[in-house]
Design an enzyme around this catalytic site. Structure first.
Site, PDB file in Angstrom:
ATOM      1  N   HIS A  53       0.847  -1.199   0.000  1.00 32.66           N
ATOM      2  CA  HIS A  53       0.000   0.000   0.000  1.00 32.66           C
ATOM      3  C   HIS A  53       0.878   1.243   0.000  1.00 32.66           C
ATOM      4  CE1 HIS A  53      -3.902  -1.971   1.695  1.00 32.66           C
ATOM      5  NE2 HIS A  53      -3.273  -2.771   0.838  1.00 32.66           N
ATOM      6  N   GLU A  55       0.826   3.898   1.862  1.00 32.34           N
ATOM      7  CA  GLU A  55       1.284   4.312   3.188  1.00 32.34           C
ATOM      8  C   GLU A  55       2.433   3.426   3.677  1.00 32.34           C
ATOM      9  OE1 GLU A  55      -3.169   5.172   2.877  1.00 32.34           O
ATOM     10  OE2 GLU A  55      -1.824   3.545   2.309  1.00 32.34           O
ATOM     11  N   CYS A  83      -6.266   2.027   5.190  1.00 34.53           N
ATOM     12  CA  CYS A  83      -6.905   0.794   5.648  1.00 34.53           C
ATOM     13  C   CYS A  83      -6.429   0.466   7.064  1.00 34.53           C
ATOM     14  CB  CYS A  83      -6.576  -0.339   4.683  1.00 34.53           C
ATOM     15  SG  CYS A  83      -4.885  -0.951   4.854  1.00 34.53           S
ATOM     16  N   CYS A  86      -2.656  -0.299   7.355  1.00 35.49           N
ATOM     17  CA  CYS A  86      -1.811   0.886   7.290  1.00 35.49           C
ATOM     18  C   CYS A  86      -1.922   1.718   8.564  1.00 35.49           C
ATOM     19  CB  CYS A  86      -2.165   1.724   6.064  1.00 35.49           C
ATOM     20  SG  CYS A  86      -1.713   0.901   4.511  1.00 35.49           S
TER      21      CYS A  86
END
Length: 154
Positions: A53, A55, A83, A86
């Site tokens: 992801h 992040e 999410c 993260c």
């Protein structure tokens, strides 16, 4: 314009550029002392790694820049609502602030909302969709794993 808007615009620009290359529309920047120290985009499709992801990639880059897993004093600016994975990683890294531009509600019509995961995680383990259980296995002849680790830390 507020500095937060500047950082969010950078994260959104990263997301657009990633989408233009066939990636998912997510970007993130990490800021410390008023300057961007790391950037990341969602690389799930390019890498085949479901944890890639924006992040998390930005956290990895920031940790490399700072030479430490401790990102206290840093803030994350993300194009979309981070999410739960993260969010947890940001907390574990010591990040105290996160700001995002697009909400889960914004992403829901496009299959980009993680709200159902947040909802599921809020339930007791026994009620979650994932089977989660504690089975306290220990190795014969070994001290407690955690006690062993602590002892090695000196």
């Amino acid at each position: 314009m507020d500095d937060s808007e500047t950082y969010l615009r950078e994260a959104i620009a990263l997301a657009y550029a990633n989408a233009e290359k066939g990636g998912r529309p997510f970007g993130a920047v990490i800021v410390r002392d008023g300057r961007i120290i790391a950037r990341g985009v969602n690389e799930i499709l390019a890498s085949g790694d479901p944890t890639s992801h924006a992040e998390l990639n930005a956290i990895r880059a920031a940790s490399s820049v700072l030479g430490s897993p401790d990102l206290a004093g840093c803030a994350v600016f993300a194009s979309g609502h981070p999410c739960p994975m993260c969010m947890a990683a940001m907390r574990l890294a010591g990040i105290a602030a996160v700001t995002y531009a697009y909400s889960n509600e914004d992403g829901e019509p496009y299959g980009l909302s993680t709200a159902p995961i947040y909802d599921d995680l809020a339930k007791p383990f026994a009620e979650q969709t994932m089977n989660i259980r504690h089975l306290p296995v220990r190795l014969d002849g070994k001290s407690s794993l955690y006690a062993d680790w602590r002892q090695r830390q000196g």
